[in-house]
Design a protein around this motif. Structure first.
Motif: not given
Length: 198
Positions: A145-167
């Protein structure tokens, strides 16, 4: 009067800073993608491509060699559309303490991971409470239900860190791989298990 104007200014400022919930679709495909409004056109190929579409209406229209197809989107949240030639599997990835990798895992833990991956590849242990997903080619699914989720696809690495969105909300992260990738991962895990037993 001054208090009323100050109160109204605060309400307007708050409304301007907060973003209403969105309908976000992440498209993962084999081939070229062209986005236009609430629609996406695919030219089939072998290269992995991804596009994120913020849906304004109540559906996403897919155009391709097989004609047009509409995918209803009536709720806010983050959706995934699989336009790859293989099944996509994946799930929620915790950040923080839970993401620290063990220096060494036991044979029992390795066997549990292999069993879990094998079940996920067949779609047999998919559950809302587990936040894991199985998408056949051509399938679209609401991931969260979260609209700010990050979907990491094949061949892509995980984000090094997470930054809060504008909300001010920290995004949820979901990692997806193809069944082919999963089979290769199982092969590596089997080698690790064999090495542990020697």
């Amino acid at each position: 009067m001054k208090k009323i104007l100050t109160g109204l200014s605060a309400i307007i400022l708050f409304a301007a800073c907060s973003t209403p919930p969105q309908k976000k679709v992440v498209v993962m495909a084999s081939g070229k993608l062209v986005v236009s409004g609430d629609g996406v056109t695919i030219e089939p190929g072998t290269q992995h491509n991804e596009e994120t579409i913020n849906i304004k209406g109540d559906k996403l229209t897919l155009s391709g060699p097989d004609g047009n197809k509409d995918f209803p989107i009536t709720e806010t949240g983050t959706f995934l559309l699989n336009l790859k030639k293989d099944t996509l599997i994946g799930g929620f990835q915790p950040f923080g303490e839970a993401t620290s990798r063990e220096g060494r895992i036991t044979q029992e833990q390795l066997m549990e991971r292999m069993d879990s991956l094998q079940q996920l590849m067949m779609g047999s242990n998919v559950a809302v409470e587990k936040r894991n997903h199985f998408l056949a080619p051509g399938e679209m699914k609401k991931i969260t239900p979260a609209d700010n989720a990050i979907l990491v696809g094949p061949f892509k690495g995980m984000p090094a860190s997470l930054t809060p969105d504008k909300n001010g909300k920290v995004p949820e992260v979901y990692k997806f791989i193809t069944n082919k990738d999963a089979r290769e991962t199982l092969g590596r895990l089997e080698k690790m298990l064999k090495a542990e037993g020697e």
